[in-house]
Design a protein around this motif. Structure first.
Motif, PDB file in Angstrom:
ATOM      1  N   VAL A   9       0.843  -1.200   0.000  1.00 31.61           N
ATOM      2  CA  VAL A   9       0.000   0.000   0.000  1.00 31.61           C
ATOM      3  C   VAL A   9       0.877   1.249   0.000  1.00 31.61           C
ATOM      4  O   VAL A   9       0.634   2.199  -0.748  1.00 31.61           O
ATOM      5  N   MET A  10       1.935   1.249   0.814  1.00 32.79           N
ATOM      6  CA  MET A  10       2.829   2.399   0.870  1.00 32.79           C
ATOM      7  C   MET A  10       3.506   2.643  -0.476  1.00 32.79           C
ATOM      8  O   MET A  10       3.588   3.780  -0.952  1.00 32.79           O
ATOM      9  N   LEU A  11       3.980   1.573  -1.098  1.00 30.73           N
ATOM     10  CA  LEU A  11       4.646   1.728  -2.392  1.00 30.73           C
ATOM     11  C   LEU A  11       3.677   2.193  -3.478  1.00 30.73           C
ATOM     12  O   LEU A  11       4.070   2.925  -4.389  1.00 30.73           O
ATOM     13  N   ALA A  12       2.419   1.777  -3.380  1.00 32.23           N
ATOM     14  CA  ALA A  12       1.426   2.261  -4.342  1.00 32.23           C
ATOM     15  C   ALA A  12       1.236   3.768  -4.186  1.00 32.23           C
ATOM     16  O   ALA A  12       1.159   4.500  -5.182  1.00 32.23           O
ATOM     17  N   VAL A  13       1.183   4.242  -2.949  1.00 27.11           N
ATOM     18  CA  VAL A  13       1.045   5.685  -2.712  1.00 27.11           C
ATOM     19  C   VAL A  13       2.280   6.413  -3.222  1.00 27.11           C
ATOM     20  O   VAL A  13       2.189   7.530  -3.739  1.00 27.11           O
ATOM     21  N   SER A  33       3.751   6.087  -5.829  1.00 25.08           N
ATOM     22  CA  SER A  33       3.703   6.370  -7.263  1.00 25.08           C
ATOM     23  C   SER A  33       3.355   7.838  -7.492  1.00 25.08           C
ATOM     24  O   SER A  33       3.468   8.336  -8.607  1.00 25.08           O
ATOM     25  N   TYR A  34       2.932   8.513  -6.437  1.00 23.43           N
ATOM     26  CA  TYR A  34       2.568   9.929  -6.461  1.00 23.43           C
ATOM     27  C   TYR A  34       1.424  10.217  -7.431  1.00 23.43           C
ATOM     28  O   TYR A  34       1.307  11.307  -7.962  1.00 23.43           O
ATOM     29  N   ASN A  35       0.578   9.230  -7.624  1.00 26.68           N
ATOM     30  CA  ASN A  35      -0.606   9.422  -8.438  1.00 26.68           C
ATOM     31  C   ASN A  35      -1.762   9.738  -7.490  1.00 26.68           C
ATOM     32  O   ASN A  35      -2.044   8.973  -6.561  1.00 26.68           O
ATOM     33  N   THR A  36      -2.437  10.841  -7.725  1.00 24.27           N
ATOM     34  CA  THR A  36      -3.498  11.286  -6.829  1.00 24.27           C
ATOM     35  C   THR A  36      -4.647  10.291  -6.775  1.00 24.27           C
ATOM     36  O   THR A  36      -5.224  10.064  -5.709  1.00 24.27           O
ATOM     37  N   TRP A  37      -4.991   9.669  -7.901  1.00 21.77           N
ATOM     38  CA  TRP A  37      -6.088   8.705  -7.915  1.00 21.77           C
ATOM     39  C   TRP A  37      -5.761   7.492  -7.036  1.00 21.77           C
ATOM     40  O   TRP A  37      -6.613   7.008  -6.294  1.00 21.77           O
ATOM     41  N   ILE A  38      -4.542   7.016  -7.124  1.00 23.50           N
ATOM     42  CA  ILE A  38      -4.112   5.883  -6.302  1.00 23.50           C
ATOM     43  C   ILE A  38      -4.118   6.276  -4.829  1.00 23.50           C
ATOM     44  O   ILE A  38      -4.591   5.522  -3.971  1.00 23.50           O
ATOM     45  N   PHE A  39      -3.632   7.470  -4.535  1.00 23.57           N
ATOM     46  CA  PHE A  39      -3.634   7.956  -3.158  1.00 23.57           C
ATOM     47  C   PHE A  39      -5.049   8.029  -2.606  1.00 23.57           C
ATOM     48  O   PHE A  39      -5.315   7.580  -1.482  1.00 23.57           O
ATOM     49  N   LEU A  40      -5.976   8.572  -3.384  1.00 29.52           N
ATOM     50  CA  LEU A  40      -7.367   8.658  -2.930  1.00 29.52           C
ATOM     51  C   LEU A  40      -7.978   7.270  -2.756  1.00 29.52           C
ATOM     52  O   LEU A  40      -8.789   7.047  -1.850  1.00 29.52           O
ATOM     53  N   GLY A  41      -7.596   6.325  -3.616  1.00 29.59           N
ATOM     54  CA  GLY A  41      -8.065   4.943  -3.465  1.00 29.59           C
ATOM     55  C   GLY A  41      -7.587   4.322  -2.165  1.00 29.59           C
ATOM     56  O   GLY A  41      -8.336   3.626  -1.479  1.00 29.59           O
ATOM     57  N   VAL A  42      -6.335   4.597  -1.791  1.00 30.95           N
ATOM     58  CA  VAL A  42      -5.798   4.075  -0.534  1.00 30.95           C
ATOM     59  C   VAL A  42      -6.508   4.709   0.657  1.00 30.95           C
ATOM     60  O   VAL A  42      -6.887   4.027   1.616  1.00 30.95           O
ATOM     61  N   VAL A  43      -6.708   6.015   0.604  1.00 28.32           N
ATOM     62  CA  VAL A  43      -7.388   6.707   1.711  1.00 28.32           C
ATOM     63  C   VAL A  43      -8.823   6.194   1.856  1.00 28.32           C
ATOM     64  O   VAL A  43      -9.274   5.882   2.966  1.00 28.32           O
ATOM     65  N   LEU A  44      -9.538   6.093   0.751  1.00 31.83           N
ATOM     66  CA  LEU A  44     -10.911   5.596   0.802  1.00 31.83           C
ATOM     67  C   LEU A  44     -10.950   4.133   1.261  1.00 31.83           C
ATOM     68  O   LEU A  44     -11.792   3.751   2.077  1.00 31.83           O
ATOM     69  N   GLY A  45     -10.025   3.314   0.766  1.00 35.23           N
ATOM     70  CA  GLY A  45      -9.968   1.913   1.182  1.00 35.23           C
ATOM     71  C   GLY A  45      -9.657   1.764   2.657  1.00 35.23           C
ATOM     72  O   GLY A  45     -10.222   0.903   3.342  1.00 35.23           O
TER      73      GLY A  45
END
Length: 141
Positions: A108-112, A114-126
């Motif tokens: 999850v940390m490595l996905a964030v 990637s500095y992609n805002t959509w991925i970051f929002l997906g992690v926060v929502l998840g």
């Protein structure tokens, strides 16, 4: 580095390249589910810790009392061996759950990262959804 809104990213592995809005939506969903899983693992780890503590072997003084009681009743079986085995199995399971939690957390940390805002929002929502779904289960012991 800064966060960007883009439908292109490389996530976790070189083969996970996203080049389209549909791919990004699916990637956000996968990362969201990974964050939900992480929260569920945290709750499972707490429940397993509770079970492990319930099955702790007796202290030395408690074992002496049990042994003297068994000698007086003439019982030759030792329930302490079963307790030690159960405790070891719970402890081993707890170690496996911990490793799974660490690996999932790093993914999850490595996905964030990637500095992609959509991925970051997906992690926060998840993470929020996982917390909302998993933490009421702690009261069901």
């Amino acid at each position: 580095m800064h966060f960007i809104f883009s439908d292109e990213a490389v996530l976790l592995f070189d083969f996970w390249r996203v080049h389209s809005p549909t791919g990004m939506a699916l990637s956000v969903l996968v990362v969201l589910l990974l964050a939900v899983l992480y929260e569920g693992i945290k709750v499972g780890k707490v429940k397993l810790l509770h079970k492990t503590l319930e099955n702790l072997p007796n202290t030395t003084s408690q074992q002496l009392i049990l042994e003297s009681d068994q000698d007086s009743t003439g019982s030759g079986s030792t329930p302490a061996n079963g307790t030690h085995l159960r405790w070891f199995l719970f402890y081993f399971g707890q170690a496996l759950v911990h490793v799974t939690q660490v690996v999932t957390g790093y993914f999850v940390m490595l996905a964030v990262m990637s500095y992609n805002t959509w991925i970051f929002l997906g992690v926060v929502l998840g993470s929020a959804v996982g917390y909302y779904l998993a933490y009421p289960l702690l009261n069901m012991t």
